[in-house]
Write a protein that holds these residues in place. Structure first.
Motif, PDB file in Angstrom:
ATOM      1  N   ILE A  41      27.702  16.058  63.765  1.00 48.09           N
ATOM      2  CA  ILE A  41      26.405  16.661  64.057  1.00 48.09           C
ATOM      3  C   ILE A  41      26.380  18.134  63.655  1.00 48.09           C
ATOM      4  O   ILE A  41      25.365  18.637  63.189  1.00 48.09           O
ATOM      5  N   ASN A  42      27.503  18.840  63.786  1.00 51.43           N
ATOM      6  CA  ASN A  42      27.542  20.272  63.443  1.00 51.43           C
ATOM      7  C   ASN A  42      27.737  20.524  61.945  1.00 51.43           C
ATOM      8  O   ASN A  42      27.863  21.665  61.523  1.00 51.43           O
ATOM      9  N   GLY A  43      27.789  19.441  61.136  1.00 53.42           N
ATOM     10  CA  GLY A  43      27.878  19.583  59.692  1.00 53.42           C
ATOM     11  C   GLY A  43      29.277  19.507  59.108  1.00 53.42           C
ATOM     12  O   GLY A  43      29.442  19.551  57.894  1.00 53.42           O
ATOM     13  N   ALA A  44      30.285  19.391  59.941  1.00 56.16           N
ATOM     14  CA  ALA A  44      31.669  19.307  59.454  1.00 56.16           C
ATOM     15  C   ALA A  44      31.948  17.906  58.905  1.00 56.16           C
ATOM     16  O   ALA A  44      31.623  16.900  59.537  1.00 56.16           O
ATOM     17  N   LYS A  45      32.545  17.854  57.721  1.00 60.13           N
ATOM     18  CA  LYS A  45      32.936  16.585  57.109  1.00 60.13           C
ATOM     19  C   LYS A  45      34.295  16.154  57.666  1.00 60.13           C
ATOM     20  O   LYS A  45      35.159  16.995  57.934  1.00 60.13           O
ATOM     21  N   PHE A  46      34.461  14.851  57.848  1.00 62.01           N
ATOM     22  CA  PHE A  46      35.749  14.324  58.292  1.00 62.01           C
ATOM     23  C   PHE A  46      35.889  12.894  57.796  1.00 62.01           C
ATOM     24  O   PHE A  46      34.926  12.273  57.369  1.00 62.01           O
ATOM     25  N   PHE A  47      37.105  12.383  57.843  1.00 62.42           N
ATOM     26  CA  PHE A  47      37.376  11.011  57.422  1.00 62.42           C
ATOM     27  C   PHE A  47      37.721  10.183  58.645  1.00 62.42           C
ATOM     28  O   PHE A  47      38.434  10.639  59.542  1.00 62.42           O
ATOM     29  N   LEU A  48      37.218   8.950  58.656  1.00 65.13           N
ATOM     30  CA  LEU A  48      37.434   8.053  59.787  1.00 65.13           C
ATOM     31  C   LEU A  48      37.957   6.716  59.271  1.00 65.13           C
ATOM     32  O   LEU A  48      37.433   6.172  58.293  1.00 65.13           O
ATOM     33  N   ASN A  49      38.957   6.195  59.933  1.00 65.88           N
ATOM     34  CA  ASN A  49      39.466   4.863  59.633  1.00 65.88           C
ATOM     35  C   ASN A  49      38.467   3.857  60.217  1.00 65.88           C
ATOM     36  O   ASN A  49      38.313   3.775  61.432  1.00 65.88           O
ATOM     37  N   ILE A  61      31.479   1.352  54.813  1.00 71.99           N
ATOM     38  CA  ILE A  61      32.562   0.446  55.199  1.00 71.99           C
ATOM     39  C   ILE A  61      32.708  -0.678  54.173  1.00 71.99           C
ATOM     40  O   ILE A  61      33.826  -1.030  53.770  1.00 71.99           O
ATOM     41  N   ILE A  62      31.582  -1.226  53.723  1.00 73.95           N
ATOM     42  CA  ILE A  62      31.621  -2.291  52.717  1.00 73.95           C
ATOM     43  C   ILE A  62      32.267  -1.791  51.430  1.00 73.95           C
ATOM     44  O   ILE A  62      33.142  -2.456  50.862  1.00 73.95           O
TER      45      ILE A  62
END
Length: 65
Positions: free
Chosen positions: A7-15, A51-52
């Protein structure tokens, strides 16, 4: 891993294997299997698409020679 935006604009990677549930309330709320909750800017439909694509890439690599 899929790339998301908090929400604050930070990019991250999620499994994506850690995702238990995705809800639109109207913010997109991801609940992980660890019960941690994450709010992201992407819609549930966008996350589903990511995800696809991620899984297609993984499975395609299984059949590469």
């Amino acid at each position: 891993m899929i790339e998301l935006t908090s929400i604050n604009g930070a990019k991250f990677f999620l499994n994506p294997d850690l995702i238990y549930r995705i809800e639109q309330t109207p913010d997109t709320v991801i609940t992980l299997t660890t019960e941690k909750v994450i709010l992201v800017q992407e819609s549930a439909e966008q996350i589903n698409h990511l995800i696809i694509v991620y899984r297609r890439e993984i499975y395609a690599k299984l059949f590469e020679h």
